[in-house]
Design a protein around this motif. Structure first.
Motif, PDB file in Angstrom:
ATOM      1  N   ARG A  89     -15.876  -1.711   2.417  1.00  0.00           N
ATOM      2  CA  ARG A  89     -15.924  -2.796   3.390  1.00  0.00           C
ATOM      3  C   ARG A  89     -16.905  -2.498   4.508  1.00  0.00           C
ATOM      4  O   ARG A  89     -17.664  -3.370   4.949  1.00  0.00           O
ATOM      5  CB  ARG A  89     -14.519  -3.026   3.963  1.00  0.00           C
ATOM      6  CG  ARG A  89     -14.438  -4.203   4.931  1.00  0.00           C
ATOM      7  CD  ARG A  89     -13.015  -4.480   5.339  1.00  0.00           C
ATOM      8  NE  ARG A  89     -12.440  -3.389   6.090  1.00  0.00           N
ATOM      9  CZ  ARG A  89     -11.285  -2.801   5.818  1.00  0.00           C
ATOM     10  NH1 ARG A  89     -10.581  -3.182   4.783  1.00  0.00           N
ATOM     11  NH2 ARG A  89     -10.824  -1.821   6.551  1.00  0.00           N
ATOM     12  N   GLU A 132      -7.519   3.977  -0.682  1.00  0.00           N
ATOM     13  CA  GLU A 132      -7.601   3.252   0.586  1.00  0.00           C
ATOM     14  C   GLU A 132      -8.876   3.616   1.339  1.00  0.00           C
ATOM     15  O   GLU A 132      -9.544   2.749   1.918  1.00  0.00           O
ATOM     16  CB  GLU A 132      -6.368   3.560   1.441  1.00  0.00           C
ATOM     17  CG  GLU A 132      -6.320   2.828   2.768  1.00  0.00           C
ATOM     18  CD  GLU A 132      -6.255   1.319   2.586  1.00  0.00           C
ATOM     19  OE1 GLU A 132      -6.683   0.611   3.519  1.00  0.00           O
ATOM     20  OE2 GLU A 132      -5.782   0.854   1.534  1.00  0.00           O
ATOM     21  N   ILE A 162     -15.153  -5.536  -2.099  1.00  0.00           N
ATOM     22  CA  ILE A 162     -15.192  -4.744  -3.336  1.00  0.00           C
ATOM     23  C   ILE A 162     -16.155  -5.382  -4.336  1.00  0.00           C
ATOM     24  O   ILE A 162     -16.943  -4.704  -4.994  1.00  0.00           O
ATOM     25  CB  ILE A 162     -13.776  -4.620  -3.930  1.00  0.00           C
ATOM     26  CG1 ILE A 162     -12.883  -3.789  -2.998  1.00  0.00           C
ATOM     27  CG2 ILE A 162     -13.807  -3.991  -5.315  1.00  0.00           C
ATOM     28  CD1 ILE A 162     -11.415  -3.826  -3.362  1.00  0.00           C
ATOM     29  N   ARG A 206     -11.678   1.829  -0.313  1.00  0.00           N
ATOM     30  CA  ARG A 206     -11.664   0.413   0.050  1.00  0.00           C
ATOM     31  C   ARG A 206     -12.305   0.193   1.423  1.00  0.00           C
ATOM     32  O   ARG A 206     -13.130  -0.687   1.621  1.00  0.00           O
ATOM     33  CB  ARG A 206     -10.225  -0.100   0.055  1.00  0.00           C
ATOM     34  CG  ARG A 206     -10.107  -1.610   0.222  1.00  0.00           C
ATOM     35  CD  ARG A 206      -8.691  -1.968   0.654  1.00  0.00           C
ATOM     36  NE  ARG A 206      -7.686  -1.392  -0.205  1.00  0.00           N
ATOM     37  CZ  ARG A 206      -7.255  -1.958  -1.326  1.00  0.00           C
ATOM     38  NH1 ARG A 206      -7.769  -3.095  -1.719  1.00  0.00           N
ATOM     39  NH2 ARG A 206      -6.315  -1.373  -2.038  1.00  0.00           N
ATOM     40  N   LEU A 261     -11.508   0.707  -8.056  1.00  0.00           N
ATOM     41  CA  LEU A 261     -10.423   1.350  -7.317  1.00  0.00           C
ATOM     42  C   LEU A 261      -9.577   2.281  -8.181  1.00  0.00           C
ATOM     43  O   LEU A 261      -9.141   3.327  -7.709  1.00  0.00           O
ATOM     44  CB  LEU A 261      -9.522   0.287  -6.679  1.00  0.00           C
ATOM     45  CG  LEU A 261     -10.172  -0.556  -5.581  1.00  0.00           C
ATOM     46  CD1 LEU A 261      -9.149  -1.508  -4.979  1.00  0.00           C
ATOM     47  CD2 LEU A 261     -10.781   0.309  -4.495  1.00  0.00           C
ATOM     48  N   ALA A 278     -12.560  -4.985  -8.869  1.00  0.00           N
ATOM     49  CA  ALA A 278     -11.589  -4.138  -8.155  1.00  0.00           C
ATOM     50  C   ALA A 278     -10.931  -3.151  -9.097  1.00  0.00           C
ATOM     51  O   ALA A 278     -10.735  -1.981  -8.768  1.00  0.00           O
ATOM     52  CB  ALA A 278     -10.533  -5.022  -7.480  1.00  0.00           C
ATOM     53  N   LYS A 320       0.814  -1.217   0.000  1.00  0.00           N
ATOM     54  CA  LYS A 320       0.000   0.000   0.000  1.00  0.00           C
ATOM     55  C   LYS A 320       0.843   1.261   0.000  1.00  0.00           C
ATOM     56  O   LYS A 320       0.320   2.357  -0.210  1.00  0.00           O
ATOM     57  CB  LYS A 320      -0.938  -0.004   1.205  1.00  0.00           C
ATOM     58  CG  LYS A 320      -0.196   0.073   2.553  1.00  0.00           C
ATOM     59  CD  LYS A 320      -1.187   0.047   3.711  1.00  0.00           C
ATOM     60  CE  LYS A 320      -0.476   0.172   5.058  1.00  0.00           C
ATOM     61  NZ  LYS A 320      -1.413   0.149   6.177  1.00  0.00           N
ATOM     62  N   ILE A 359      -2.111   1.882  -5.764  1.00  0.00           N
ATOM     63  CA  ILE A 359      -3.328   1.107  -5.895  1.00  0.00           C
ATOM     64  C   ILE A 359      -3.211   0.031  -6.952  1.00  0.00           C
ATOM     65  O   ILE A 359      -3.822  -1.035  -6.863  1.00  0.00           O
ATOM     66  CB  ILE A 359      -4.515   2.050  -6.199  1.00  0.00           C
ATOM     67  CG1 ILE A 359      -5.821   1.284  -6.086  1.00  0.00           C
ATOM     68  CG2 ILE A 359      -4.379   2.671  -7.576  1.00  0.00           C
ATOM     69  CD1 ILE A 359      -6.068   0.743  -4.717  1.00  0.00           C
ATOM     70  N   ASP A 412     -11.197  -7.754   1.849  1.00  0.00           N
ATOM     71  CA  ASP A 412     -11.238  -6.572   0.979  1.00  0.00           C
ATOM     72  C   ASP A 412     -11.655  -6.947  -0.436  1.00  0.00           C
ATOM     73  O   ASP A 412     -12.459  -6.261  -1.072  1.00  0.00           O
ATOM     74  CB  ASP A 412      -9.867  -5.886   0.959  1.00  0.00           C
ATOM     75  CG  ASP A 412      -9.643  -5.003   2.175  1.00  0.00           C
ATOM     76  OD1 ASP A 412     -10.601  -4.809   2.934  1.00  0.00           O
ATOM     77  OD2 ASP A 412      -8.514  -4.532   2.371  1.00  0.00           O
ATOM     78  N   ARG A 413     -11.090  -8.031  -0.950  1.00  0.00           N
ATOM     79  CA  ARG A 413     -11.425  -8.470  -2.301  1.00  0.00           C
ATOM     80  C   ARG A 413     -12.913  -8.790  -2.414  1.00  0.00           C
ATOM     81  O   ARG A 413     -13.587  -8.389  -3.377  1.00  0.00           O
ATOM     82  CB  ARG A 413     -10.583  -9.698  -2.654  1.00  0.00           C
ATOM     83  CG  ARG A 413     -10.826 -10.253  -4.034  1.00  0.00           C
ATOM     84  CD  ARG A 413      -9.726 -11.251  -4.409  1.00  0.00           C
ATOM     85  NE  ARG A 413      -9.693 -12.381  -3.507  1.00  0.00           N
ATOM     86  CZ  ARG A 413     -10.235 -13.571  -3.795  1.00  0.00           C
ATOM     87  NH1 ARG A 413     -10.859 -13.751  -4.928  1.00  0.00           N
ATOM     88  NH2 ARG A 413     -10.144 -14.570  -2.951  1.00  0.00           N
TER      89      ARG A 413
END
Length: 644
Positions: free
Chosen positions: A620, A613, A104, A616, A170, A166, A9, A15, A100-101
């Motif tokens: 979530r 971030e 998204i 993201r 993102l 994603a 990160k 990203i 997270d995956r």
């Protein structure tokens, strides 16, 4: 150990790197191992580790993610084990990535961002592991690899879908971010400031005692630092390399086989024609007809309308029909070179096309194509024979055959490499590695539990193979003190000297705080052999232009307040630095101007990563994520080798 994962990160790729890691979790089965989904289905704690929105994450998914993350880390540290990965917090890191995956993807689905089946199909077709010898997607290769990895089509498609969502969500969230100009200016002023001060080094070796340590002192030091004297595990590998030359009596292609290959690929040998075209797309048929009737060049017509002429090709009729329309293809391939064609209706509007060049290729009869077909069939037969021969060798090894038996049959000498460490280096010999043909098998050799377990592996896929086994395994262990006594004595003295150097650095620091000059304070120590203090006046820009990593004391100099002094440990216990900062001269507007653009790009990149971030985290939180501690603990026990 987990530096690679945690630095994603903060990397310059930001990203993009994070998205690549998300996709990697789902795709790395193509290059590394993934556990079968059956392995963790029934562990204590249930079959899920988390629930994200309405989607459950299974224990098998977490186990697979952890396995693949470990394989990635092993590229930098081949000796890293799953037990160490788990102990270092790897399971929690992999679970966070999984959550997270999934978050998204769930968020995207709730807002209509759902990749189509055709898009997922195209992503699968791009994966090299699923391509056949002709470079095109192979259904057989796809199914075989999935079966080998214990996966199914649904799981693969879900992973690809997650990665595509994603990418769509993102990347736009970070794109175009920009730090306010005034903030950038202040930051750039820091980059251009100039600092003056002094740095003194107190080497541990100067303060090291001259007398030898007693046996008790040396033994106690060795026991406390045993980990520093551990020798890596070493293995000696015996091997032999062979290729298709080892295969004899391969039958030549028959006339029937040659004819069958020709008939199966008639389109390849039929006459064909490619054309280079230029096209101009206009909004209406009337305007397009008027443009053609004007007699002007295509470029002049485009310039008059502030449009651009687009080149096409070389392209065949079928490809043009698929790309534009059958009508466009028919018109373009009916015209002579240099002629304008149109207007013709296409999905984009009304096209006017010019034929720039024509490349016609005559077809080939069976007799004309016989030589190349014969060569291709012969090569294919050799590859097949080599593959069959390799399969027979593996079968012999499975039935207890030895390396000597196989090499005798192949009439090949047995070579030996080693002792090798897990990273492929020859132990005790500087700058020497295992032979190139063993590069693919060293990791396998270090995973064998015992000596004398022959295996076969590919050196060049489908062309060159190696048979090998391990003849000697020397476990990792601390070297006996008797063998390395001189090194232990030197390390003991250096540690004692480092302790004394720290005490001397504290004295210097106290003297500096009373206003004493650094060089004068050094002289007051009364220690012979000390290097003089180094006076410095340097800017950040000059420091960056040195073209190497910033020395730690200089980095400290640029993080201190004016009129202060600090001490800093030298690397590897080699001594202590004393850093004194006398003056800071802020960067002028003239000095700031050259770095303003670079600072804007750098800080805008940071801003973009922060936006991504935040996005993201927000996704979530919106979909909701609940962890199942029992399931997580079960996976941790299984992978970490803990008892239930």
């Amino acid at each position: 150990m987990l530096k690679t994962l945690r630095s994603l990160k903060n990397s310059k790729l930001g990203i993009v790197a994070a998205i690549a890691f998300l996709v990697m979790i789902g795709l790395s089965f193509a290059a590394g191992d993934i556990s079968s989904s059956q392995q963790f289905g029934g562990v204590a704690g249930g079959d899920r580790v988390a629930t994200v929105g309405n989607r459950k994450l299974s224990t098998a998914e977490l186990a697979s993610a952890a396995t693949n993350a470990l394989e990635q880390l092993k590229q930098e540290n081949p000796r890293l084990s799953m037990k160490a990965y788990v102990a270092g917090g790897g399971i929690e890191n992999s679970l966070t990535q999984l959550i997270d995956r999934a978050a998204i993807s769930v968020f995207g689905a709730s807002h209509g961002v759902i990749p189509s089946e055709r898009l997922v199909d195209s992503e699968i077709a791009k994966i090299p592991a699923f391509q056949g010898p002709d470079g095109k997607f192979s259904e057989a290769a796809y199914k075989a690899l999935l079966a080998q990895r214990g996966l199914n089509d649904k799981a693969v498609r879900q992973d690809l879908t997650d990665g595509l969502v994603a990418r769509q969500l993102l990347v736009p969230g970070a794109f175009g971010a920009r730090m306010p100009t005034e903030v950038v200016r202040r930051y750039a002023a820091l980059l251009a400031d100039r600092r003056s001060g002094a740095i003194a080094l107190l080497p541990a070796v100067v303060f090291a005692p001259s007398q030898e340590p007693s046996a008790a002192q040396l033994a106690a030091f060795y026991t406390a630092h045993r980990g520093a004297y551990i020798r890596p595990e070493r293995r000696t590998i015996r091997y032999a390399v062979f290729d298709e030359s080892a295969i004899r009596n391969v039958p030549a292609p028959t006339e029937a086989e040659i004819a069958a290959r020709y008939n199966a690929n008639k389109a390849l040998y039929a006459p064909s024609e490619d054309r280079r075209l230029s096209q101009l797309v206009l909004p209406s048929e009337a305007e397009a007809r008027a443009a053609v009737a004007s007699g002007q060049s295509l470029e002049a017509l485009a310039a008059a309308r502030s449009l651009a002429v687009a080149p096409l090709g070389p392209i065949g009729r079928a490809a043009l029909a698929a790309q534009a329309s059958p009508a466009v293809a028919d018109a373009a391939f009916a015209a002579q070179q240099g002629k304008l064609v149109g207007p013709v209706r296409s999905p984009l509007g009304w096209m006017v096309v010019r034929v720039d060049a024509i490349a016609a290729r005559p077809g080939k009869t069976l007799d004309q194509a016989r030589a190349e077909i014969t060569a291709d069939l012969a090569a294919q037969k050799k590859r097949t024979a080599l593959s069959d021969f390799s399969a027979r060798i593996e079968d012999e090894f499975d039935k207890g055959g030895s390396l000597a038996d196989v090499t005798k049959e192949l009439a090949l000498p047995i070579k030996e490499a080693g002792p090798l460490t897990a990273d492929g280096k020859v132990y005790g010999v500087a700058n020497q590695s295992a032979p190139a043909e063993l590069a693919r098998v060293v990791a396998t050799a270090f995973s064998m539990e015992h000596e004398g377990q022959p295996q076969l592996a590919e050196v060049v896929p489908g062309k060159t193979f190696v048979v090998f086994d391990v003849t000697r395994i020397v476990p990792s262990a601390a070297a006996p003190i008797a063998e390395i006594r001189a090194q232990v004595v030197a390390d003991y003295k250096l540690e004692q000297g480092n302790t004394a150097a720290r005490a001397a650095a504290e004295k210097l620091l106290a003297a500096l705080r009373k206003g004493t000059d650094l060089q004068a304070a050094l002289g007051a120590l009364g220690q012979p052999g000390l290097p003089p203090a180094q006076k410095l006046e340097i800017s950040r820009q000059e420091l960056a232009q040195q073209g190497r990593g910033t020395p730690p004391p200089l980095a400290l100099l640029f993080s201190m307040a004016q009129g202060t002094a600090k001490i800093l440990a030298a690397p590897q216990g080699q001594g202590w630095y004393v850093v004194s900062l006398a003056r800071i001269v802020p960067g002028s507007d003239a000095a700031v101007a050259p770095v303003l653009a670079d600072a804007t790009r750098e800080l805008s990149g940071v801003t973009g990563r922060e936006y991504a971030e935040s996005l993201r985290v927000a996704m979530r939180e919106e979909v909701g994520a609940k962890r199942n501690p029992a399931g997580i603990a079960a996976v941790r026990r299984q992978l970490g080798g803990e008892g239930n």
